[in-house]
Design an enzyme around this catalytic site. Sequence first.
Site, PDB file in Angstrom:
ATOM      1  N   ASN A 109       0.824  -1.208   0.000  1.00  0.00           N
ATOM      2  CA  ASN A 109       0.000   0.000   0.000  1.00  0.00           C
ATOM      3  C   ASN A 109       0.860   1.260   0.000  1.00  0.00           C
ATOM      4  OD1 ASN A 109      -1.967  -1.922   0.190  1.00  0.00           O
ATOM      5  ND2 ASN A 109      -2.390  -1.560   2.358  1.00  0.00           N
ATOM      6  N   ASP A 111      -0.590   4.167   0.855  1.00  0.00           N
ATOM      7  CA  ASP A 111      -1.475   5.113   1.548  1.00  0.00           C
ATOM      8  C   ASP A 111      -0.909   5.640   2.867  1.00  0.00           C
ATOM      9  OD1 ASP A 111      -3.639   2.269   2.344  1.00  0.00           O
ATOM     10  OD2 ASP A 111      -1.867   3.003   3.414  1.00  0.00           O
ATOM     11  N   HIS A 126       6.135  -0.673  -2.394  1.00  0.00           N
ATOM     12  CA  HIS A 126       5.749   0.056  -3.615  1.00  0.00           C
ATOM     13  C   HIS A 126       5.744   1.568  -3.414  1.00  0.00           C
ATOM     14  CE1 HIS A 126       3.629  -3.890  -4.998  1.00  0.00           C
ATOM     15  NE2 HIS A 126       4.936  -3.951  -5.118  1.00  0.00           N
ATOM     16  N   CYS A 137      17.834  14.456  -9.429  1.00  0.00           N
ATOM     17  CA  CYS A 137      18.780  14.204  -8.333  1.00  0.00           C
ATOM     18  C   CYS A 137      18.269  13.180  -7.322  1.00  0.00           C
ATOM     19  CB  CYS A 137      19.110  15.516  -7.620  1.00  0.00           C
ATOM     20  SG  CYS A 137      17.762  16.140  -6.602  1.00  0.00           S
ATOM     21  N   CYS A 155      11.721  20.247  -7.915  1.00  0.00           N
ATOM     22  CA  CYS A 155      12.624  19.856  -6.823  1.00  0.00           C
ATOM     23  C   CYS A 155      13.276  21.084  -6.207  1.00  0.00           C
ATOM     24  CB  CYS A 155      13.695  18.926  -7.386  1.00  0.00           C
ATOM     25  SG  CYS A 155      15.033  18.570  -6.231  1.00  0.00           S
ATOM     26  N   GLY A 195      -5.171  -9.201   3.212  1.00  0.00           N
ATOM     27  CA  GLY A 195      -5.802  -8.270   2.277  1.00  0.00           C
ATOM     28  C   GLY A 195      -5.064  -8.057   0.985  1.00  0.00           C
ATOM     29  N   THR A 196      -4.508  -9.138   0.427  1.00  0.00           N
ATOM     30  CA  THR A 196      -3.894  -9.007  -0.893  1.00  0.00           C
ATOM     31  C   THR A 196      -4.387 -10.116  -1.823  1.00  0.00           C
ATOM     32  OG1 THR A 196      -1.846  -8.802  -2.160  1.00  0.00           O
ATOM     33  CG2 THR A 196      -1.808 -10.318  -0.276  1.00  0.00           C
ATOM     34  N   ASN A 221      -8.327 -12.972   4.524  1.00  0.00           N
ATOM     35  CA  ASN A 221      -8.951 -12.418   3.326  1.00  0.00           C
ATOM     36  C   ASN A 221     -10.354 -13.001   3.188  1.00  0.00           C
ATOM     37  OD1 ASN A 221      -9.670 -11.815   0.577  1.00  0.00           O
ATOM     38  ND2 ASN A 221      -7.499 -11.623   0.088  1.00  0.00           N
TER      39      ASN A 221
HETATM   40  C1  BV8 Z   1       8.881  -5.455 -11.670  1.00  0.00           C
HETATM   41  C2  BV8 Z   1       2.092   1.307  -6.685  1.00  0.00           C
HETATM   42  C3  BV8 Z   1      11.019  -5.895 -12.431  1.00  0.00           C
HETATM   43  C4  BV8 Z   1       1.420   2.179  -7.701  1.00  0.00           C
HETATM   44  C5  BV8 Z   1       1.903  -1.013  -7.493  1.00  0.00           C
HETATM   45  C6  BV8 Z   1       5.893 -12.317 -12.581  1.00  0.00           C
HETATM   46  C7  BV8 Z   1       4.739 -12.856 -13.050  1.00  0.00           C
HETATM   47  C8  BV8 Z   1       3.810 -12.017 -13.684  1.00  0.00           C
HETATM   48  C9  BV8 Z   1       4.015 -10.642 -13.828  1.00  0.00           C
HETATM   49  C10 BV8 Z   1       5.169 -10.120 -13.355  1.00  0.00           C
HETATM   50  C11 BV8 Z   1       6.101 -10.953 -12.751  1.00  0.00           C
HETATM   51  N1  BV8 Z   1       7.115 -10.175 -12.385  1.00  0.00           N
HETATM   52  C12 BV8 Z   1       6.867  -8.877 -12.751  1.00  0.00           C
HETATM   53  C13 BV8 Z   1       5.675  -8.822 -13.341  1.00  0.00           C
HETATM   54  C14 BV8 Z   1       5.046  -7.631 -13.839  1.00  0.00           C
HETATM   55  C15 BV8 Z   1       4.295  -6.846 -12.744  1.00  0.00           C
HETATM   56  C16 BV8 Z   1       3.169  -7.675 -12.192  1.00  0.00           C
HETATM   57  O1  BV8 Z   1       3.267  -8.291 -11.153  1.00  0.00           O
HETATM   58  N2  BV8 Z   1       2.034  -7.637 -12.930  1.00  0.00           N
HETATM   59  C17 BV8 Z   1       0.805  -8.316 -12.437  1.00  0.00           C
HETATM   60  C18 BV8 Z   1      -0.371  -7.438 -12.794  1.00  0.00           C
HETATM   61  C19 BV8 Z   1       0.699  -9.675 -13.027  1.00  0.00           C
HETATM   62  N3  BV8 Z   1       5.181  -6.454 -11.663  1.00  0.00           N
HETATM   63  C20 BV8 Z   1       5.897  -5.287 -11.810  1.00  0.00           C
HETATM   64  O2  BV8 Z   1       5.845  -4.573 -12.788  1.00  0.00           O
HETATM   65  C21 BV8 Z   1       6.795  -4.923 -10.640  1.00  0.00           C
HETATM   66  N4  BV8 Z   1       8.087  -4.546 -11.097  1.00  0.00           N
HETATM   67  O3  BV8 Z   1       8.558  -6.604 -11.841  1.00  0.00           O
HETATM   68  O4  BV8 Z   1      10.094  -4.941 -11.983  1.00  0.00           O
HETATM   69  C22 BV8 Z   1      11.384  -5.499 -13.731  1.00  0.00           C
HETATM   70  C23 BV8 Z   1      11.691  -4.177 -13.971  1.00  0.00           C
HETATM   71  C24 BV8 Z   1      12.133  -3.867 -15.223  1.00  0.00           C
HETATM   72  C25 BV8 Z   1      12.154  -4.844 -16.202  1.00  0.00           C
HETATM   73  C26 BV8 Z   1      11.780  -6.174 -15.906  1.00  0.00           C
HETATM   74  C27 BV8 Z   1      11.388  -6.503 -14.633  1.00  0.00           C
HETATM   75  C28 BV8 Z   1       6.261  -3.676  -9.903  1.00  0.00           C
HETATM   76  C29 BV8 Z   1       4.956  -3.973  -9.284  1.00  0.00           C
HETATM   77  C30 BV8 Z   1       4.496  -2.773  -8.419  1.00  0.00           C
HETATM   78  C31 BV8 Z   1       3.518  -1.898  -9.154  1.00  0.00           C
HETATM   79  N5  BV8 Z   1       2.968  -0.867  -8.260  1.00  0.00           N
HETATM   80  N6  BV8 Z   1       1.468  -0.022  -6.667  1.00  0.00           N
HETATM   81  C32 BV8 Z   1      -0.047   2.402  -7.410  1.00  0.00           C
HETATM   82  O5  BV8 Z   1      -0.487   2.156  -6.274  1.00  0.00           O
HETATM   83  O6  BV8 Z   1      -0.733   2.868  -8.334  1.00  0.00           O
HETATM   84  S1  BV8 Z   1       1.060  -2.536  -7.525  1.00  0.00           S
HETATM   85  C33 BV8 Z   1      -0.474  -2.241  -6.724  1.00  0.00           C
HETATM   86  O7  BV8 Z   1      -1.330  -3.250  -7.209  1.00  0.00           O
HETATM   87  C34 BV8 Z   1      -0.469  -2.398  -5.231  1.00  0.00           C
HETATM   88  O8  BV8 Z   1       0.673  -1.866  -4.635  1.00  0.00           O
HETATM   89  C35 BV8 Z   1      -0.564  -3.915  -5.071  1.00  0.00           C
HETATM   90  O9  BV8 Z   1       0.692  -4.517  -5.193  1.00  0.00           O
HETATM   91  C36 BV8 Z   1      -1.394  -4.310  -6.282  1.00  0.00           C
HETATM   92  C37 BV8 Z   1      -2.840  -4.487  -5.902  1.00  0.00           C
HETATM   93  O10 BV8 Z   1      -2.918  -5.710  -5.220  1.00  0.00           O
HETATM   94  P1  BV8 Z   1      -3.590  -5.770  -3.753  1.00  0.00           P
HETATM   95  O11 BV8 Z   1      -2.966  -4.736  -2.875  1.00  0.00           O
HETATM   96  O12 BV8 Z   1      -3.552  -7.161  -3.349  1.00  0.00           O
HETATM   97  O13 BV8 Z   1      -5.101  -5.256  -4.000  1.00  0.00           O
HETATM   98  P2  BV8 Z   1      -6.271  -6.004  -4.803  1.00  0.00           P
HETATM   99  O14 BV8 Z   1      -7.338  -5.007  -4.966  1.00  0.00           O
HETATM  100  O15 BV8 Z   1      -5.729  -6.712  -6.005  1.00  0.00           O
HETATM  101  O16 BV8 Z   1      -6.769  -7.148  -3.784  1.00  0.00           O
HETATM  102  C38 BV8 Z   1      -7.361  -6.771  -2.572  1.00  0.00           C
HETATM  103  C39 BV8 Z   1      -7.564  -8.063  -1.790  1.00  0.00           C
HETATM  104  O17 BV8 Z   1      -8.075  -7.708  -0.509  1.00  0.00           O
HETATM  105  C40 BV8 Z   1      -8.577  -9.018  -2.434  1.00  0.00           C
HETATM  106  O18 BV8 Z   1      -8.065 -10.332  -2.384  1.00  0.00           O
HETATM  107  C41 BV8 Z   1      -9.822  -8.875  -1.537  1.00  0.00           C
HETATM  108  O19 BV8 Z   1     -10.523 -10.092  -1.432  1.00  0.00           O
HETATM  109  C42 BV8 Z   1      -9.191  -8.513  -0.206  1.00  0.00           C
HETATM  110  N7  BV8 Z   1     -10.045  -7.725   0.693  1.00  0.00           N
HETATM  111  C43 BV8 Z   1     -11.018  -6.842   0.366  1.00  0.00           C
HETATM  112  N8  BV8 Z   1     -11.547  -6.297   1.513  1.00  0.00           N
HETATM  113  C44 BV8 Z   1     -10.857  -6.841   2.560  1.00  0.00           C
HETATM  114  C45 BV8 Z   1      -9.890  -7.741   2.037  1.00  0.00           C
HETATM  115  N9  BV8 Z   1      -9.045  -8.436   2.823  1.00  0.00           N
HETATM  116  C46 BV8 Z   1      -9.152  -8.249   4.172  1.00  0.00           C
HETATM  117  N10 BV8 Z   1     -10.046  -7.391   4.752  1.00  0.00           N
HETATM  118  C47 BV8 Z   1     -10.907  -6.679   3.980  1.00  0.00           C
HETATM  119  N11 BV8 Z   1     -11.783  -5.862   4.572  1.00  0.00           N
HETATM  120 ZN    ZN Z   2      16.407  17.366  -7.759  1.00  0.00          ZN
END
Ligand code: BV8
Ligand code: ZN
Length: 248
Positions: A109, A111, A126, A137, A155, A195-196, A221
């Site tokens: 998160n 946030d 993240h 810089c 900056c 919660g992921t 979850n």
């Molecule tokens: C990278 C910041 C290396 C920005 C975010 C391997 C396999 C497949 C794909 C990849 C892989 N490796 C890399 C990738 C690509 C990609 C990726 O993973 N794609 C996914 C879509 C398949 N990863 C990347 O790009 C990462 N970087 O790999 O770099 C690299 C670099 C250069 C060249 C080559 C390689 C970077 C990833 C980070 C991106 N930034 N956030 C922003 O916020 O806008 S990701 C963002 O989305 C969040 O930070 C978080 O990680 C994700 C969302 O997931 P969740 O937080 O889990 O939220 P979601 O809504 O999905 O789920 C909520 C859950 O909560 C649900 O299950 C629900 O049931 C539950 N819930 C609901 N209510 C409740 C609850 N649980 C408990 N209580 C409740 N009340």
């Molecule tokens: Zn700067």
Amino acid sequence: MPEKDESANVSGLRERLRAARSVFVLTGAGVSAESGVPTFRGGGQTAVWKGMPFEVISSAEMVGRDLALVWEWFDYRRGVLRTCRPNPAHESLARWQTRLPQFTLATQNVDGLHAEAGSRGVLELHGNAWRARCLDCGNREDVREKDAGVRPPVCRACGGLMRPDVVLFGEMLPEDVWVEAAERAAAADVCLVVGTSAIVHPAAGLPVAAKRAGAFLVEVNPEATPLSDFCDLTLRGAAGEVLPRLDF
Ligand code: BV8
Ligand code: ZN
């Protein structure tokens, strides 16, 4: 799962936490859902903004193509976050940190609600939406201290343009934060995933590494995730209700 087993599981886990030498917790958007922070994937939908799936607007490529639009997107996100306060799940995790010899909280998160609840040394895998980083810089500043009318912000160290200090899709995670998270996950005897949807990598690999290293793996979850079958225990409920019941 019959109520009896559920409460037996909860009390069993509470004992395990009380006796734990090292606990690692990974959180996602779900831990902030009860604070009013929209999740990214609820009900099978992926968050879309101005017709763009969030993986597109929150991408390194978009910073290169349209930095102003990326700022508009995070200004919108901060607008939503401004009204959100930590919930009992955040508060429980902050309390646990004071009661355990070795406690690590890693979050996806941006946030800042864990820190606002009192958690210290949160590993922000993240980044953080309240921070800006200079493209030239690397200087970091709090966005709330910047003139909201100037976009992109400038900056104060070198006059360069700044970007949101978050990890965008296609970008590497901050090396120091990632290395510490991976080390702590591998050293944990209890690992909680709260919660992921466990879809985004490499963050989703941390609980797997913890389990492989011998940790007791627990998922909190309301819904099943790709990690569920890998877990020793799954608690199907809202984090804000389940975590306080685990307080020890
Ligand atoms: C990278 C910041 C290396 C920005 C975010 C391997 C396999 C497949 C794909 C990849 C892989 N490796 C890399 C990738 C690509 C990609 C990726 O993973 N794609 C996914 C879509 C398949 N990863 C990347 O790009 C990462 N970087 O790999 O770099 C690299 C670099 C250069 C060249 C080559 C390689 C970077 C990833 C980070 C991106 N930034 N956030 C922003 O916020 O806008 S990701 C963002 O989305 C969040 O930070 C978080 O990680 C994700 C969302 O997931 P969740 O937080 O889990 O939220 P979601 O809504 O999905 O789920 C909520 C859950 O909560 C649900 O299950 C629900 O049931 C539950 N819930 C609901 N209510 C409740 C609850 N649980 C408990 N209580 C409740 N009340
Ligand atoms: Zn700067």
